[in-house]
Enzyme design. Sequence first.
Site, PDB file in Angstrom:
ATOM      1  N   ARG A 254      30.282  36.818  34.806  1.00 28.94           N
ATOM      2  CA  ARG A 254      31.522  36.087  35.020  1.00 28.94           C
ATOM      3  C   ARG A 254      32.658  36.828  34.333  1.00 28.94           C
ATOM      4  O   ARG A 254      32.526  37.243  33.188  1.00 28.94           O
ATOM      5  CB  ARG A 254      31.420  34.666  34.458  1.00 28.94           C
ATOM      6  CG  ARG A 254      30.361  33.873  35.188  1.00 28.94           C
ATOM      7  CD  ARG A 254      30.323  32.433  34.746  1.00 28.94           C
ATOM      8  NE  ARG A 254      29.185  31.764  35.376  1.00 28.94           N
ATOM      9  CZ  ARG A 254      28.802  30.527  35.097  1.00 28.94           C
ATOM     10  NH1 ARG A 254      29.486  29.818  34.206  1.00 28.94           N
ATOM     11  NH2 ARG A 254      27.772  30.002  35.695  1.00 28.94           N
TER      12      ARG A 254
ATOM     13  N   GLN B  79      20.891  32.511  32.485  1.00 25.91           N
ATOM     14  CA  GLN B  79      20.732  31.054  32.417  1.00 25.91           C
ATOM     15  C   GLN B  79      19.280  30.657  32.664  1.00 25.91           C
ATOM     16  O   GLN B  79      18.594  31.299  33.458  1.00 25.91           O
ATOM     17  CB  GLN B  79      21.581  30.392  33.506  1.00 25.91           C
ATOM     18  CG  GLN B  79      23.063  30.594  33.336  1.00 25.91           C
ATOM     19  CD  GLN B  79      23.823  29.952  34.471  1.00 25.91           C
ATOM     20  OE1 GLN B  79      23.577  30.245  35.634  1.00 25.91           O
ATOM     21  NE2 GLN B  79      24.747  29.061  34.145  1.00 25.91           N
TER      22      GLN B  79
ATOM     23  N   ASP C  18      18.129  28.567  34.640  1.00 20.03           N
ATOM     24  CA  ASP C  18      18.777  27.835  35.721  1.00 20.03           C
ATOM     25  C   ASP C  18      17.761  27.247  36.668  1.00 20.03           C
ATOM     26  O   ASP C  18      16.709  27.820  36.906  1.00 20.03           O
ATOM     27  CB  ASP C  18      19.668  28.816  36.491  1.00 20.03           C
ATOM     28  CG  ASP C  18      20.808  28.111  37.195  1.00 20.03           C
ATOM     29  OD1 ASP C  18      20.913  26.881  37.052  1.00 20.03           O
ATOM     30  OD2 ASP C  18      21.581  28.804  37.879  1.00 20.03           O
TER      31      ASP C  18
ATOM     32  N   HIS D 181      17.411  24.589  40.329  1.00 17.03           N
ATOM     33  CA  HIS D 181      18.009  23.756  41.367  1.00 17.03           C
ATOM     34  C   HIS D 181      16.925  22.893  41.959  1.00 17.03           C
ATOM     35  O   HIS D 181      15.894  23.396  42.384  1.00 17.03           O
ATOM     36  CB  HIS D 181      18.707  24.624  42.417  1.00 17.03           C
ATOM     37  CG  HIS D 181      19.866  25.362  41.828  1.00 17.03           C
ATOM     38  ND1 HIS D 181      19.732  26.620  41.280  1.00 17.03           N
ATOM     39  CD2 HIS D 181      21.141  24.976  41.611  1.00 17.03           C
ATOM     40  CE1 HIS D 181      20.902  26.983  40.772  1.00 17.03           C
ATOM     41  NE2 HIS D 181      21.775  26.009  40.947  1.00 17.03           N
TER      42      HIS D 181
ATOM     43  N   HIS E 216      21.880  20.811  40.165  1.00 18.41           N
ATOM     44  CA  HIS E 216      21.926  22.062  39.397  1.00 18.41           C
ATOM     45  C   HIS E 216      21.683  21.679  37.947  1.00 18.41           C
ATOM     46  O   HIS E 216      22.226  20.681  37.493  1.00 18.41           O
ATOM     47  CB  HIS E 216      23.304  22.712  39.412  1.00 18.41           C
ATOM     48  CG  HIS E 216      23.900  22.940  40.763  1.00 18.41           C
ATOM     49  ND1 HIS E 216      24.248  24.179  41.196  1.00 18.41           N
ATOM     50  CD2 HIS E 216      24.239  22.081  41.756  1.00 18.41           C
ATOM     51  CE1 HIS E 216      24.789  24.096  42.396  1.00 18.41           C
ATOM     52  NE2 HIS E 216      24.790  22.829  42.768  1.00 18.41           N
TER      53      HIS E 216
END
Length: 683
Positions: free
Chosen positions: A387, A405, A407, A409, A536
Site C-alpha cells: 500500500r 496479513q 487474511d 474471506h 473479510h
Amino acid sequence: MGIDIHLPDKSSRTLNEGATGADLAADISTSLAKKALAIKKNGVQIDLDVELENGDAIEIITDDTEEGLEIIRHSTAHVLAQAVLTLYPEATFAIGPPIENGFYYDFELPDGKSFSDDDLAAISSKMAEIVKADQKFVRNETDSKKALKLFSKHPYKCEIIETVSNPSPINSDGAAKSGDLASEMTSGDAITYYTNGDNFFDLCRGPHVPSTGRLKHFALEKVAGAYWRGDEKRSMLQRIYGTAWNSAKSLKQYLVQLEEAAKRDHRKLARELDLLSWPESLGPGLAVWHPKGALIRNIIEQYSRDRHIAAGYDQVYSPHIAKSELWQTSGHLDFYSESMYPAMELDGASYYPKPMNCPFHVLTFSSSQKSYRQLPLRLFELGTVYRYELSGAVHGLMRGRGFTQDDSHIFCTQEQMGAEIFALLDFSLSVLRDFGFDQFQTKLSTRPFEKSVGEDSLWELATTGLKDALEKAEQDYTIDEGGGAFYGPKIDIDVKDAIGRSWQLSTIQVDFNLPERFDLTYTGEDSQRHRPVMIHRALMGSIDRFFGVLIEHYSGAFPLWLAPEQVRVLPVAEAHQDYGQKVADEISAAGFRVLLDSSDQPLGKRIRSAKVLKLPYILVVGNEDIAANTVGVNERSTENEKSEVKRGIVLTDFISELKKEAKLDANTDIDTDIDTQKGGAKK
RNA sequence: GCCCGAGUAGCUCAUUUGGCUAGAGCACCUGUCUUGUAAACAGGAGGUAGUGGGUUCGAAUCCCACCUCGGGCUCCA
C-alpha cells in the site's frame, strides 16, 4: 431561609440562599474544598462559583477524578493561549481541547511563522507567571453578534461562533469532525466565553478551575502542524501539545512513563535484538527480516496456520500482482487507488501490486459453481500486500508500505452470517489471548461519508449483522460513524498492551458488494442461484504490525515459545566445553533452540552478552555440574522481580520444566516447535 | 502529501562562536589471559560528517535543494 441540595450519596444539605458550589464543598469538609474544581449541577458540568438553587442535585468534581483532570487540562490550554497571545500579539488562535494526558492549542502566526523549542520555553515561563498571578476565570454570556465583534481579530473563533449559531444540518463531514470543536461550543443559545487577567478572553463552554493558581503542574511537550478542523485542504496551524496534572508527583510519573515507553520502541529493540532493519536503499516503510526476526515470525505464522486449519479454514495462495481488469471489477481502482502502487505496463496490460487479497479469494470462490453444502467456505492466506502510504505516515512495523496479513474471506449464506461473525469474534479473542493480551475494546465502523460502493439497504443489513454479533457476544463497543471500508462496515478489535496503550489489530468486515460486483453465486437447496455474503477478516491484522506490538508489549523479552534463542549454555572454562556441548545437544534434542557460547570471554562478560539479548535462560556449567549431571540456571528476571541463580539443577529436570513452560505459554496443544530452522545446537 | 525537528563509525555520543590529521565508549578483528553468574588486558581496523550544490582563504558547523528518520496532521492493517 435556606436551600436544600441533594448529594450523590442520597443525603442532602441545607445551605444559605445564594450559596455556591464552593460554599457547598467548604460546608462538607475543608479537604473537599481544597480538591474541588467544579460541580455537576443536575448532571451538567458548571463552575464552582455558580449559585445553587433549591432542590439541585449537586456532585462536586475534584482534581483527582478523570473529569477533574480534564478541567485542569482544558484550563491549562487557556493559559497556554493567553501566554502565546501575550508574547505574540499578532498571533491568532483556534481551538484548544483537553486530550488524553494533556491538552493542545492551535495557533496561527503571521507570515506562516512557526514556534521553535526556544519559543516553547519562553511560553512556558509566561504560563508560569500567569499561574502564579492566580487569576480568576470569569464566565460571561453574550449573543453571537456581540461575540463576533469581540473576536473580530480572530477569524477561526468567528468561524466557530458561526458554526455554533447557524448549525448546518448534520451532514456527513460535520458530524465526523465536530467532536473536537465541542469544547469550544456553547451550552445553549448563548455564546459563552471566559476572561481571566486584564485582557484575555476565550470562547469556551467551560467549566474552568476557579483560578489559574490551580494549574501548577504542566509541561509543554512539542510543536506540530495540524490542519484547521483536520481538513487537509485547509490551513496548516501550529499546534502546541502539553501535559497537565493535579500534582507534581503525577506529572513526574507521567514523564517517567513516557521514557519507559521509549525504551520499548520496537524500532530500537529490533536493532538491539537483531530482529530486522529498514535499510534506506529499500525505501520508506520497507524492512528486511533478519534471521532472529524471521524465526519469530515463522513461529507466529505457523501458529496462525494451525489455528485456522483447526477452525475449519482452507489455506490458499495468490500472486502479488494482477491486471487492472481485476481491480476495476473489485472497485479498488475507483475507491482505493490513492493507496495503490502505480501499475507496471507489461504486454499491453497494466499490472498492479495488490493492496488487498480479497479479489483473489473471490476468484478462488468463483472458479467453480458452489453449492450451499460447501458454505461457509473459509479461505485463508498469509497474503503480502503493498500500500502506498503517505511518506509522513510510515512508522516502523506499525505502518509499512508492504506487509503480510493473516487474511481470510468467508463466503456464506445470509442466514449463516450472524453465527460466523459471532464465531469470528470468539476466535479472534482466543488467538490474541495466546499472545498475552487480555484487554480488548471493540469498535463498530459504519459507512464512509465519501467514498463507498453499494446499496444503502445492503449496508444497513451488514451493519445490523455486525451489531447483533457484538451484542450477542456481550462486547462493549463504540461506534465510529463513517469509519468503514469502502465496501462494507466493520468491527475492529483493539488490544491493550503491557503499559496500557491501545493497538488496533483484528478487523471483521461484512461485504455484500464484492459478491455483487463479481456476480458470485451458489446453488441453494431450492436449486436456484443465490448471492453469498462475504466476510473479510484479519485477526492479527498485519503480521508485521502484530510483531511490532509484540515487541513493545514484551519489551523484547519474548515468552519462551516465541524467543528466537531460548537457552544459552556457558561453560565456566575451556575444560567444561565438552560437557556444555552435551547439555546443549540434549536441550536441542528436546526441541528447544539453544546455543553454546564457547568464546574465550570471561564468564561475567558472556552472561552480560546473553542478558542484553533478554534470553529466557542462561545455563552455566562447570566442574560441579560435570560430576552431578546438573546445570546452573540463570533465569531472565522480570521488570518487577530479579531472578535468583539456581545452582545444581539436574539437567533432565530443567528440560521437563522447559517443556511445561512452553506449553503453558502457548496456552494450546498446538506444536509450535520449528527447530528445523536451526538444526539444533550450534557451536 | 503537509508543518516542525534531526541526520558525524554497526550502536551511543563528542568535535564551544566556521580553523591542526573529525575523537571516545561499546560492538568487530588479532594477540595475551582460561575464568562459577551483568562489561579481563593490549593492539588493530572502521567515517567523502545523509546526498548534491553554494558561500568562504577555510565548512561536520552557514545557505539552498533533495533523501531518510522522528514528533504531529491526514490516512490506516
